[in-house]
Design a protein around this motif. Structure first.
Motif, PDB file in Angstrom:
ATOM      1  N   ASP A 486       0.834  -1.210   0.000  1.00 14.06           N
ATOM      2  CA  ASP A 486       0.000   0.000   0.000  1.00 14.06           C
ATOM      3  C   ASP A 486       0.867   1.257   0.000  1.00 14.06           C
ATOM      4  N   ASP A 487       0.393   2.301  -0.687  1.00 14.22           N
ATOM      5  CA  ASP A 487       1.142   3.558  -0.774  1.00 14.22           C
ATOM      6  C   ASP A 487       1.386   4.189   0.590  1.00 14.22           C
ATOM      7  N   ASP A 488       0.378   4.103   1.492  1.00 12.62           N
ATOM      8  CA  ASP A 488       0.477   4.792   2.779  1.00 12.62           C
ATOM      9  C   ASP A 488       0.897   3.849   3.926  1.00 12.62           C
ATOM     10  N   GLN A 489       1.460   2.723   3.580  1.00 19.45           N
ATOM     11  CA  GLN A 489       1.869   1.737   4.597  1.00 19.45           C
ATOM     12  C   GLN A 489       3.013   2.303   5.425  1.00 19.45           C
ATOM     13  N   PRO A 521       9.317  -0.135  11.264  1.00 19.96           N
ATOM     14  CA  PRO A 521       8.650   1.139  10.938  1.00 19.96           C
ATOM     15  C   PRO A 521       9.068   1.644   9.556  1.00 19.96           C
ATOM     16  N   MET A 522       8.088   2.200   8.790  1.00 19.55           N
ATOM     17  CA  MET A 522       8.355   2.776   7.472  1.00 19.55           C
ATOM     18  C   MET A 522       7.650   4.146   7.414  1.00 19.55           C
ATOM     19  N   PRO A 523       8.136   5.121   8.177  1.00 16.75           N
ATOM     20  CA  PRO A 523       7.402   6.385   8.330  1.00 16.75           C
ATOM     21  C   PRO A 523       7.375   7.261   7.075  1.00 16.75           C
ATOM     22  N   ASP A 524       8.390   7.164   6.219  1.00 21.10           N
ATOM     23  CA  ASP A 524       8.466   8.018   5.025  1.00 21.10           C
ATOM     24  C   ASP A 524       7.688   7.341   3.891  1.00 21.10           C
ATOM     25  N   ILE A 525       6.485   7.893   3.568  1.00 19.80           N
ATOM     26  CA  ILE A 525       5.609   7.246   2.577  1.00 19.80           C
ATOM     27  C   ILE A 525       5.629   7.966   1.221  1.00 19.80           C
ATOM     28  N   ARG A 526       6.563   8.902   1.039  1.00 20.90           N
ATOM     29  CA  ARG A 526       6.533   9.731  -0.177  1.00 20.90           C
ATOM     30  C   ARG A 526       6.720   8.906  -1.457  1.00 20.90           C
ATOM     31  N   LEU A 527       7.449   7.825  -1.409  1.00 20.91           N
ATOM     32  CA  LEU A 527       7.666   7.018  -2.613  1.00 20.91           C
ATOM     33  C   LEU A 527       6.612   5.935  -2.799  1.00 20.91           C
ATOM     34  N   GLY A 528       5.599   5.916  -1.947  1.00 19.70           N
ATOM     35  CA  GLY A 528       4.509   4.960  -2.098  1.00 19.70           C
ATOM     36  C   GLY A 528       4.980   3.517  -2.025  1.00 19.70           C
ATOM     37  N   THR A 529       4.622   2.745  -3.034  1.00 15.66           N
ATOM     38  CA  THR A 529       5.002   1.328  -3.042  1.00 15.66           C
ATOM     39  C   THR A 529       6.389   1.094  -3.640  1.00 15.66           C
ATOM     40  N   ASN A 530       7.074   2.152  -3.994  1.00 18.28           N
ATOM     41  CA  ASN A 530       8.430   2.011  -4.546  1.00 18.28           C
ATOM     42  C   ASN A 530       9.509   1.998  -3.459  1.00 18.28           C
ATOM     43  N   ARG A 531       9.100   1.959  -2.223  1.00 18.12           N
ATOM     44  CA  ARG A 531      10.062   1.894  -1.106  1.00 18.12           C
ATOM     45  C   ARG A 531      10.589   0.466  -0.939  1.00 18.12           C
ATOM     46  N   GLU A 532      11.875   0.358  -0.576  1.00 21.30           N
ATOM     47  CA  GLU A 532      12.499  -0.957  -0.425  1.00 21.30           C
ATOM     48  C   GLU A 532      12.797  -1.273   1.043  1.00 21.30           C
ATOM     49  N   ILE A 533      12.619  -2.538   1.376  1.00 19.16           N
ATOM     50  CA  ILE A 533      13.053  -3.058   2.672  1.00 19.16           C
ATOM     51  C   ILE A 533      14.099  -4.139   2.384  1.00 19.16           C
ATOM     52  N   HIS A 534      15.273  -3.971   2.969  1.00 19.88           N
ATOM     53  CA  HIS A 534      16.322  -4.965   2.805  1.00 19.88           C
ATOM     54  C   HIS A 534      16.409  -5.813   4.077  1.00 19.88           C
ATOM     55  N   LEU A 535      16.296  -7.113   3.925  1.00 25.29           N
ATOM     56  CA  LEU A 535      16.370  -8.036   5.054  1.00 25.29           C
ATOM     57  C   LEU A 535      17.636  -8.874   4.916  1.00 25.29           C
ATOM     58  N   SER A 552      14.260   4.044   2.628  1.00 21.70           N
ATOM     59  CA  SER A 552      13.748   5.413   2.511  1.00 21.70           C
ATOM     60  C   SER A 552      14.073   6.248   3.750  1.00 21.70           C
ATOM     61  N   SER A 553      13.840   5.692   4.912  1.00 22.51           N
ATOM     62  CA  SER A 553      14.052   6.431   6.155  1.00 22.51           C
ATOM     63  C   SER A 553      15.416   6.155   6.769  1.00 22.51           C
ATOM     64  N   GLY A 554      16.076   5.115   6.282  1.00 20.08           N
ATOM     65  CA  GLY A 554      17.348   4.718   6.895  1.00 20.08           C
ATOM     66  C   GLY A 554      17.166   3.963   8.196  1.00 20.08           C
ATOM     67  N   GLU A 555      15.925   3.631   8.536  1.00 22.66           N
ATOM     68  CA  GLU A 555      15.626   2.911   9.777  1.00 22.66           C
ATOM     69  C   GLU A 555      16.247   1.513   9.720  1.00 22.66           C
ATOM     70  N   VAL A 556      17.107   1.219  10.718  1.00 19.23           N
ATOM     71  CA  VAL A 556      17.741  -0.096  10.819  1.00 19.23           C
ATOM     72  C   VAL A 556      17.260  -0.760  12.093  1.00 19.23           C
ATOM     73  N   GLN A 557      16.856  -1.989  11.996  1.00 22.68           N
ATOM     74  CA  GLN A 557      16.383  -2.694  13.173  1.00 22.68           C
ATOM     75  C   GLN A 557      17.109  -4.027  13.317  1.00 22.68           C
ATOM     76  N   LYS A 558      17.797  -4.189  14.460  1.00 26.57           N
ATOM     77  CA  LYS A 558      18.404  -5.482  14.772  1.00 26.57           C
ATOM     78  C   LYS A 558      17.292  -6.372  15.304  1.00 26.57           C
ATOM     79  N   ILE A 559      17.141  -7.521  14.725  1.00 23.80           N
ATOM     80  CA  ILE A 559      15.980  -8.357  15.012  1.00 23.80           C
ATOM     81  C   ILE A 559      16.298  -9.369  16.108  1.00 23.80           C
ATOM     82  N   LYS A 560      15.441  -9.397  17.119  1.00 21.70           N
ATOM     83  CA  LYS A 560      15.518 -10.433  18.149  1.00 21.70           C
ATOM     84  C   LYS A 560      14.450 -11.468  17.846  1.00 21.70           C
TER      85      LYS A 560
END
Length: 566
Positions: A486-489, A521-535, A552-560
């Motif tokens: 979704d664009d606003d996800q 979290p993916m707070p920056d929604i300006r690119l809609g569905t063109n945002r990437e998540i790298h796992l 998009s936001s540079g948010e990095v999360q270390k996963i537990k």
């Protein structure tokens, strides 16, 4: 992460626990090193407060009267509570006389004692000032055949014990016990083994032999943990098969002895004695554990006072032995013939030999020798059985101080965890994902449409990250890129699954188990569905480690990843 110059390796065993302290950043642990070993037993008072650990706990408990002991909580062999069963955060474990405490409390207080003892020894001997837990790289050993929930539990226990503050701290390294033993033994000269055979090795140490393949049989008090390694050109080790083994350690011999006593005195009398006089029984079991490794001699176990008193109420105590083979009553002692004693080992040794044979019969590997380590390996009955079964085709090696091989090797592993080049995945791991809906491929019940109505997708698909039996290098990342639907996800949720299957299509298939989840979290929604998540996920380590990046936001999360259920 670069390890601290101060490293403490704790081998938390079923029967014995030990630690090695190293303030040397190299592999030579013979200098500036302190070692300590004691029984893995712990005592809590009637208020459920920690009292003593190790030999001090054993001594205090076995000196108590039966009425005193009934108020205390004495735990032994409790490490086995984490093997081959469902582990929850609220798991309770029992004493011999059926009193219970939370497992996390028992384990964490044990680790706290070992931590405090080690830091005190370090401060008094080699350090110039007080050393704090955060100044140390801690290495904690665990069986290779433990599942992820058991490893997760030990990390939580270590945090509760104060070894680390952050649950994801890289100051705590989990080392697999047979790997640690393998690392130690492969750098030993031939003189470091109990029976040096002519031509055991072409050069002075195993480490120099690229291409050598060997089986490591770690025989502990609780589990027997078996791995297969090959030495690579750079001296690192490659795991050739996933770890295997079972609960066939030294305590299984003790269990046969207690079953024999139950047979002698009858189940009713034995249950009364076990519940009313646990400290006295513990003393007798400790005596047996020392004598069971005798060299082909009959053994004499002094019959405890209260057991003899209970038995005498029914009939003359010698009559309990009149129709019994392999044991007799002799002047207040239970005499057990060596043949009967050997029978207590039969099932354990049979299981070990069968598992080794299964590995040796694997066509794609070519074993050069079998390495026996761990406290149970000090049993001549076990060593002779392995030698008798396989000695004509393979070299059988057992190091001196075999019970300390794991702790010593853990020091080396903590200094350079890359020494294990690759491991074999025990399970298939994957995550949930969505993909553009294909009516020819996908279940119509899983068809979904996004908010904008311009994208139809299939939900609940299983993305295979690594397969059971797959070899994975220690620094290998499984990397994947995802996009929002979704664009606003503003967030993306991931769920992790494991299975014995080599692959799966949907996450709700039978045999799939959810092992963890996280939300990015993916707070920056300006690119809609063109945002990437790298796992990125690493499966080649002793623990599964992962992190996710919202580009998009540079948010990095270390996963537990949470492997234990509530």
């Amino acid at each position: 992460m670069e390890a601290s110059p101060i490293l403490i390796a704790i081998d938390f065993g079923t029967a014995f626990s030990s630690y090695c302290i190293s303030v040397n950043s190299g592999h030579d642990t013979s200098k500036k090193t302190e070692r300590y070993e004691t029984e893995t037993v712990i005592l809590f008072n009637e208020n459920q407060e920690f009292e003593k650990f190790g030999v001090e706990a054993l001594t205090a408990y076995t000196k108590m009267t039966s009425s005193e002991a009934s108020r205390y909580y004495f735990f032994q062999n409790f490490k086995m509570e984490l093997y081959n069963q469902k582990i929850t955060e609220n798991l309770m474990i029992s004493t011999m006389d059926s009193k219970q405490l939370p497992a996390l409390k028992v384990f964490s207080e044990s680790l706290r004692y070992l931590k405090d003892h080690a830091l005190k020894a370090l401060s008094e001997t080699v350090a110039e000032s007080l050393v704090l837990p955060q100044d140390v790289t801690w290495v904690l050993t665990v069986p290779a055949i433990w599942d992820n929930a058991a490893k997760d539990f030990m990390r939580q226990a270590a945090q509760k014990a104060g070894l680390i503050q952050d649950i994801l701290s890289e100051n705590l390294i989990l080392a697999l016990e047979p790997e640690a033993a393998s690392v130690w033994c492969k750098q030993l000269p031939t003189s470091g083994f109990i029976e040096e055979q002519a031509g055991i090795l072409d050069k002075s140490t195993v480490q120099q032999q690229a291409g050598v393949q060997y089986v490591v049989v770690d025989c502990g008090g609780g589990t027997v943990d078996i791995t297969v390694h090959e030495v690579l050109d750079d001296g690192s080790l490659k795991e050739l098969q996933k770890a295997s083994g079972g609960g066939w350690g030294g305590f299984s011999v003790d269990s046969k002895f207690t079953a024999f006593l139950r047979q002698i005195f009858g189940p009713v009398l034995w249950e009364i004695y076990k519940n009313e006089h646990p400290a006295e029984l513990q003393k007798m079991m400790h005596t047996f554990s020392i004598q069971k490794c005798t060299e082909k001699e009959d053994i004499y176990i002094e019959c405890p006072h209260n057991l003899a008193k209970l038995a005498a109420k029914n009939k003359d105590i010698s009559s309990y032995f009149s129709q019994l083979e392999g044991a007799c009553w002799t002047d207040g002692n239970i005499k057990i013939s060596y043949e009967k004693l050997a029978s207590f080992f039969t099932e354990s040794i049979k299981n070990i030999l069968e598992k080794i044979k299964e590995i040796l019969d694997t066509p794609e590997i070519s074993i050069d020798f079998i390495l026996l380590v761990g406290g149970y390996a000090s049993s001549s009955l076990l060593r002779e059985a392995v030698k008798r079964e396989f000695g004509s085709r393979y070299k059988i090696l057992c190091p001196y101080e075999s019970q300390l091989a794991v702790a010593k090797g853990a020091v080396i592993f903590g200094t350079d965890s890359k020494i294990i080049h690759s491991r074999v995945s025990a399970l298939t791991y994957g995550i949930n994902m969505s993909r553009k809906y294909d009516p020819l491929l996908h279940d119509p019940k899983k068809r979904r449409v996004n908010k904008a109505g311009d994208y139809t997708y299939c939900t609940g698909l299983f993305l295979n990250l690594v397969s059971k039996g797959q070899s994975v290098e220690h620094d290998e990342d499984a990397q994947y890129t995802f996009f929002p639907v979704d664009d606003d996800q503003t967030e993306a949720g991931f769920r992790f699954f494991s299975t014995e299957k080599l692959n799966a299509i949907y996450i709700d298939e039978p045999g799939l188990k959810e092992i963890g989840s996280f939300v990015l979290p993916m707070p920056d929604i300006r690119l809609g569905t063109n945002r990437e998540i790298h796992l990125k996920i690493k499966f080649g380590l002793t623990e599964i480690k992962a992190n996710a990046i919202d580009t998009s936001s540079g948010e990095v999360q270390k996963i537990k990843l949470k492997f234990m259920s509530e």
